[in-house]
Design a protein around this motif. Structure first.
Motif, PDB file in Angstrom:
ATOM      1  N   VAL A 128      -4.719  -1.154  -7.982  1.00  0.00           N
ATOM      2  CA  VAL A 128      -6.465  -0.445  -7.478  1.00  0.00           C
ATOM      3  C   VAL A 128      -7.375  -0.294  -8.789  1.00  0.00           C
ATOM      4  O   VAL A 128      -7.179   0.138 -10.542  1.00  0.00           O
TER       5      VAL A 128
ATOM      6  N   ALA B  87       0.706  -0.959  -0.324  1.00  0.00           N
ATOM      7  CA  ALA B  87      -0.106   0.001  -0.039  1.00  0.00           C
ATOM      8  C   ALA B  87       1.099   0.794  -0.146  1.00  0.00           C
ATOM      9  O   ALA B  87       0.949   2.270   0.729  1.00  0.00           O
TER      10      ALA B  87
ATOM     11  N   ALA C 129      -4.702  -4.555  -0.448  1.00  0.00           N
ATOM     12  CA  ALA C 129      -3.342  -4.846  -0.233  1.00  0.00           C
ATOM     13  C   ALA C 129      -3.444  -5.724   0.282  1.00  0.00           C
ATOM     14  O   ALA C 129      -4.028  -5.910   1.222  1.00  0.00           O
TER      15      ALA C 129
ATOM     16  N   ARG D   9      -2.505  -7.752  -4.892  1.00  0.00           N
ATOM     17  CA  ARG D   9      -3.515  -7.626  -4.519  1.00  0.00           C
ATOM     18  C   ARG D   9      -4.492  -8.314  -4.567  1.00  0.00           C
ATOM     19  O   ARG D   9      -4.934  -8.895  -5.322  1.00  0.00           O
TER      20      ARG D   9
ATOM     21  N   ASP E 266      -0.705   1.546  -9.277  1.00  0.00           N
ATOM     22  CA  ASP E 266      -0.965   0.999  -8.115  1.00  0.00           C
ATOM     23  C   ASP E 266      -2.126  -0.500  -7.521  1.00  0.00           C
ATOM     24  O   ASP E 266      -1.806  -0.131  -6.601  1.00  0.00           O
TER      25      ASP E 266
ATOM     26  N   LEU F 135      -7.761  -0.773  -0.144  1.00  0.00           N
ATOM     27  CA  LEU F 135      -7.441   0.380  -1.553  1.00  0.00           C
ATOM     28  C   LEU F 135      -8.209   1.580  -2.004  1.00  0.00           C
ATOM     29  O   LEU F 135      -7.881   2.508  -2.522  1.00  0.00           O
TER      30      LEU F 135
END
Length: 366
Positions: free
Chosen positions: A142, A15, A90, A74, A140, A101
Motif C-alpha cells: 500500500v 489483501a 489488491a 497491487r 503490504d 486497500l
C-alpha cells in the motif's frame, strides 16, 4: 508471473488472506476512465483475443495513470482531481477484481506513475507542477507518504527506473530533456545529474519512453513534433547516444499539428507500436535486434484520440482506447510480421486514457 511462487505452491495472499488455487493462466485488462471516474476491468481470452467485462470500479476522482507492483498483486491508480491521491488496489488473481486497500497523497496532479524494481517506492511526474516525487510503499503493498520531491523544468511527463534500478529517468516535455537521476534503493532518494542524459531539439516535447528487452536501447516518443527516437544506452559507461529518429505520422497526415502519445514494445522486443492522437492512428515498427533501429510496418486507424494502449504479456494482442471514444479496440499481433488485425470493440467509460494488462498463472480455486 507465477503467483504460486508468492506463498508456495497452491496458495496466494490477497489483501492479507491466503487463497488456495490450481494452475491455469488468466489475463486481465484495466482501463482508467478519467471523465466517468472509474476503472473498467476485463478478462482476456488468450486463445481468441476476446474480452469479457468483469466489473467497473468507481474511484471518485479523475483517474488517469496506473501501474502494477513488480509482483503484479497491487495496482496503483493516480487521481488528477483534487484532492490528488494514489489509490492502492489488491488484484484478485482468481477473477481480476479489484479491492481498494488505501489512498495516499500525491504532491500534485501526476501525469505518470511507476514503481522501482523492488516495489518499495512509487515514482510520479507532474506535468503542471514541474516536478518528480517519490512515495513510500509499505510491506503490504500500500502506498504511503511522500518521501521526496525533485524540481524539473516545465512539464515533467514520465518517470521510470532503469532495468538495473541504479538510475531513474524522466522526460520533461517543456524543456526538451530526458533526465537521469541516481537512485538509492536503500532509502528511496533521487539525485539528479547536473545535465540531461539526452537533450532533444527545441519544441520536440519528449513524452513517454520504454526500455528494450535486452536493456541496450530506449525508445522515446515526442508529443509535439511527431517523432520517435531510438537511444543507445551504455550501462557500463552510463552514456546515451542517438541511433535513429523516425516519424510516427501516417503518410497522408493532414492535421494542424502532431500529437504523439504512447508507445509499447512486444515482450520479445521484436515490434514497437506508437499512438498519434491528431490522426487517431497506431504506427507499427519492426525492431532490429542488432542495432535497435526501427522499420515501419504500417499505420492503423484506432479509437479517437488514442492517449493510451498496451500489449498483453503473451505479445499476441494489443488493446487501445481513445479519450474521445467510449470503446476499446482489440487487435491481434501477427507474430511474424507485427501487422495488426482488428478483433472487436468493447464499451468502456468516458475519457478512457490508460490500459494495464496482467497475466497470472494458477488462478482456479481448488
Amino acid at each position: 508471473m507465477n503467483i504460486k511462487g508468492v506463498l508456495g505452491a497452491g496458495a496466494i495472499m490477497l489483501a492479507g488472506v491466503a487463497v488456495s488455487c490450481a494452475s491455469q493462466a488468466a489475463t486481465y485488462a484495466y482501463v482508467s476512465n478519467a471523465d466517468s471516474q472509474d476503472i473498467s476491468v476485463f478478462s482476456l481470452d488468450k486463445s481468441s483475443g476476446s474480452l469479457a467485462a468483469v466489473e467497473t470500479v468507481a474511484v471518485a476522482g479523475t483517474v488517469m495513470p496506473m501501474t502494477f507492483s513488480p509482483d503484479h498483486l497491487r495496482l496503483y491508480a493516480g487521481l488528477r482531481s483534487k484532492p490528488y491521491r494514489v489509490v492502492s488496489f489488491a488484484v484478485n488473481p482468481l477473477d481480476g477484481r479489484l479491492i481498494e486497500l488505501g489512498r495516499a497523497p500525491l504532491v500534485d496532479s501526476m501525469a505518470y506513475v511507476s514503481t522501482d524494481a523492488t516495489g518499495r517506492y512509487l515514482f510520479s511526474a507532474s506535468y503542471g507542477g514541474n516536478l518528480l516525487a517519490v512515495n513510500r510503499i509499505g510491506s503490504d503493498g500500500v502506498v504511503g507518504e511522500v518521501r521526496q520531491t525533485v524540481n524539473t523544468g516545465p512539464m515533467a511527463h514520465a518517470i521510470r527506473s532503469a532495468p538495473d534500478n541504479r538510475y531513474v529517468f524522466a522526460s520533461v516535455l517543456g524543456s526538451d530533456a530526458w533526465l537521469r537521476l541516481k537512485f538509492d534503493a536503500s532509502n528511496g532518494q533521487l539525485t539528479a545529474d547536473a545535465a540531461p542524459a539526452y537533450s532533444l531539439p527545441p519544441k520536440s516535447g519528449p513524452r513517454h519512453f520504454v526500455f528494450s528487452a535486452d536493456h541496450r536501447f530506449t525508445y522515446l516518443i515526442d508529443e509535439l513534433d511527431g517523432k520517435l527516437h531510438v537511444l543507445a544506452f551504455d550501462s557500463s559507461r552510463d552514456t546515451v547516444k542517438l541511433v535513429q529518429t523516425v516519424s510516427i505520422l501516417p503518410p497522408d497526415f493532414s492535421g494542424d499539428k502532431p500529437w504523439g502519445a504512447d508507445l509499447h514494445l512486444t515482450p520479445d522486443g521484436h515490434f514497437l507500436y506508437a499512438s498519434e492522437r491528431t490522426s487517431s492512428t497506431l504506427a507499427a515498427y519492426k525492431v532490429s535486434a542488432a542495432s535497435g533501429e526501427l522499420t515501419r510496418i504500417g499505420t492503423y486507424q484506432t479509437e479517437k484520440q488514442p492517449r493510451g494502449f498496451n500489449i498483453d504479456p503473451s505479445g499476441k494482442y494489443l488493446l487501445a482506447v481513445g479519450q474521445l471514444s467510449t470503446n476499446l479496440s482489440a487487435y491481434r499481433i501477427d507474430r511474424k510480421t507485427g501487422a495488426l488485425s482488428a478483433l472487436g470493440q468493447y464499451p468502456v467509460g468516458k475519457g478512457a486514457n490508460w490500459i494495464e494488462i496482467v497475466e497470472f498463472e494458477g488462478t482456479n480455486v481448488n
